[in-house]
Design an enzyme around this catalytic site. Structure first.
Site, mmCIF file in Angstrom:
data_model
loop_
_atom_site.group_PDB
_atom_site.id
_atom_site.type_symbol
_atom_site.label_atom_id
_atom_site.label_comp_id
_atom_site.label_asym_id
_atom_site.label_seq_id
_atom_site.Cartn_x
_atom_site.Cartn_y
_atom_site.Cartn_z
ATOM 1 N N CYS A 259 -40.245 -19.460 7.076
ATOM 2 C CA CYS A 259 -38.843 -19.481 6.613
ATOM 3 C C CYS A 259 -38.595 -20.447 5.444
ATOM 4 O O CYS A 259 -38.853 -21.648 5.539
ATOM 5 C CB CYS A 259 -37.937 -19.854 7.782
ATOM 6 S SG CYS A 259 -36.213 -19.932 7.291
ATOM 7 N N GLU B 260 -27.560 -24.137 9.757
ATOM 8 C CA GLU B 260 -27.351 -23.927 8.312
ATOM 9 C C GLU B 260 -28.102 -24.997 7.521
ATOM 10 O O GLU B 260 -27.755 -26.187 7.539
ATOM 11 C CB GLU B 260 -25.871 -23.902 7.910
ATOM 12 C CG GLU B 260 -25.164 -22.611 8.298
ATOM 13 C CD GLU B 260 -25.766 -21.372 7.641
ATOM 14 O OE1 GLU B 260 -26.146 -21.429 6.462
ATOM 15 O OE2 GLU B 260 -25.863 -20.344 8.324
ATOM 16 N N SER B 261 -29.117 -24.546 6.804
ATOM 17 C CA SER B 261 -30.010 -25.480 6.104
ATOM 18 C C SER B 261 -29.290 -26.385 5.106
ATOM 19 O O SER B 261 -29.619 -27.574 4.992
ATOM 20 C CB SER B 261 -31.112 -24.697 5.394
ATOM 21 O OG SER B 261 -30.557 -23.812 4.448
ATOM 22 N N VAL C 52 -33.087 -19.942 12.267
ATOM 23 C CA VAL C 52 -33.652 -21.259 11.970
ATOM 24 C C VAL C 52 -33.322 -21.581 10.511
ATOM 25 O O VAL C 52 -33.106 -20.652 9.727
ATOM 26 C CB VAL C 52 -35.197 -21.254 12.176
ATOM 27 C CG1 VAL C 52 -35.535 -21.207 13.639
ATOM 28 C CG2 VAL C 52 -35.882 -20.144 11.386
ATOM 29 N N LYS D 224 -37.122 -14.788 20.635
ATOM 30 C CA LYS D 224 -36.448 -16.094 20.626
ATOM 31 C C LYS D 224 -36.275 -16.643 22.039
ATOM 32 O O LYS D 224 -35.784 -15.927 22.915
ATOM 33 C CB LYS D 224 -35.068 -15.953 19.965
ATOM 34 C CG LYS D 224 -35.155 -15.570 18.507
ATOM 35 C CD LYS D 224 -33.789 -15.288 17.916
ATOM 36 C CE LYS D 224 -33.936 -14.695 16.532
ATOM 37 N NZ LYS D 224 -32.724 -14.090 16.007
HETATM 38 N N1 LIG Z 1 -27.974 -19.421 5.854
HETATM 39 C C1 LIG Z 1 -29.040 -19.792 6.746
HETATM 40 C C2 LIG Z 1 -30.137 -18.761 6.639
HETATM 41 C C3 LIG Z 1 -31.273 -19.025 7.612
HETATM 42 C C4 LIG Z 1 -32.097 -17.769 7.859
HETATM 43 O O1 LIG Z 1 -31.768 -16.672 7.370
HETATM 44 N N2 LIG Z 1 -33.147 -17.915 8.652
HETATM 45 C C5 LIG Z 1 -33.942 -16.747 9.017
HETATM 46 C C6 LIG Z 1 -35.427 -17.008 8.888
HETATM 47 S S1 LIG Z 1 -35.859 -17.365 7.224
HETATM 48 C C7 LIG Z 1 -33.680 -16.446 10.484
HETATM 49 O O2 LIG Z 1 -33.709 -17.331 11.302
HETATM 50 N N3 LIG Z 1 -33.440 -15.162 10.795
HETATM 51 C C8 LIG Z 1 -33.196 -14.761 12.149
HETATM 52 C C9 LIG Z 1 -34.067 -13.640 12.585
HETATM 53 O O3 LIG Z 1 -35.004 -13.272 11.870
HETATM 54 O O4 LIG Z 1 -33.795 -13.141 13.674
HETATM 55 C C10 LIG Z 1 -29.530 -21.192 6.440
HETATM 56 O O5 LIG Z 1 -29.420 -21.599 5.277
HETATM 57 O O6 LIG Z 1 -30.005 -21.897 7.341
#
Ligand SMILES: N[C@@H](CCC(=O)N[C@@H](CS)C(=O)NCC(=O)O)C(=O)O
Length: 232
Positions: free
Chosen positions: A13, A66-67, A53, A40
């Protein structure tokens, strides 16, 4: 600092990588827990409202998601700052951090595009977006000159996609953006950026893309033999 931090992560990620880079730049001790996003754990669903994540667990009390928020928080609770002092400059950085998130969506569209037409459209959009970014860059080596900032932690993982993709394919997306290329090479050489992923990240990412069943997966299958030779 007495707080204990645990970062909930996934190996591929890019949003996780931002948080890891900021933790490293600010020399903050933390524990990293990788999870499988395809399976998960229940405890994760409870602390991640959007099921994504990264999540930063702070002590026993609270979880942050939120990163961008995680990076800002880590920056605020430790000495020194990875953001400009001037409020307008800071806001400008936040705006281009958001732009970075839209680039990540564009990259996902590229590797998920099912057809040549959609792949080309995504490629053209990315090319145009990087062109816009190029126009905003100064003389470097980082976005804000000599000082590495949160925004650099955001763009390191973006450029890393191209380091890996370009080892297998000629995408031609970053060909005519000279300032970006300089910025990219400084970020690649930065220890915190390099160490935000495991040594096998390139192979894992290529494997992930090959299995998408997308147009880019097919392109990679065609160049498999060549790229194996190239990367050996
Ligand atoms: N806006 C979020 C985006 C985080 C995101 O999209 N993470 C992805 C992995 S890169 C995730 O966990 N997706 C959930 C999934 O695949 O079920 C942030 O900035 O933290």
């Amino acid at each position: 600092m007495t707080r204990e931090f645990e970062l909930i992560t996934h190996v591929l990620c890019p949003y996780v990588q931002r948080s890891v880079i900021v933790l490293s730049e600010k020399r903050i001790p933390y524990r990293r827990t990788d999870i499988d996003l395809a399976n998960k754990p229940n405890w994760f669903q409870e602390i991640s409202p959007l099921g994504k994540v990264p999540v930063l667990v702070v002590g026993e009390r609270q979880s942050l998601f939120e990163s961008a928020v995680i990076c800002e928080y880590l920056n605020e609770v430790t000495p020194g700052s990875l953001h400009p002092e001037d409020p307008l400059e800071r806001a400008y950085h936040r705006a281009w951090i958001e732009f970075g998130s839209s680039l990540l969506s564009g990259i996902a569209q590229l590797y998920n595009a099912p057809t040549l037409e959609e792949f080309d459209a995504s490629r053209n959009t990315l090319r145009a977006r990087f062109g816009q970014l190029e126009e905003r860059l100064g003389s470097g080596p980082y976005f804000y000159g000599e000082n590495f900032q949160i925004i650099d932690a955001v763009y390191g993982p973006i450029f890393r996609y191209f380091d890996v993709f370009e080892s297998a394919l000629d995408l031609g997306i970053l060909d005519n953006v000279e300032k970006i290329q300089v910025w990219r090479s400084h970020l690649r050489a930065r220890e915190s950026v390099g160490q935000a992923v495991t040594f096998d990240y390139p192979d894992r990412l290529l494997d992930f893309v090959r299995k998408r069943g997308s147009y880019m997966s097919q392109l990679m299958a065609c160049t498999d033999v060549d790229s194996t030779v190239k990367r050996a």
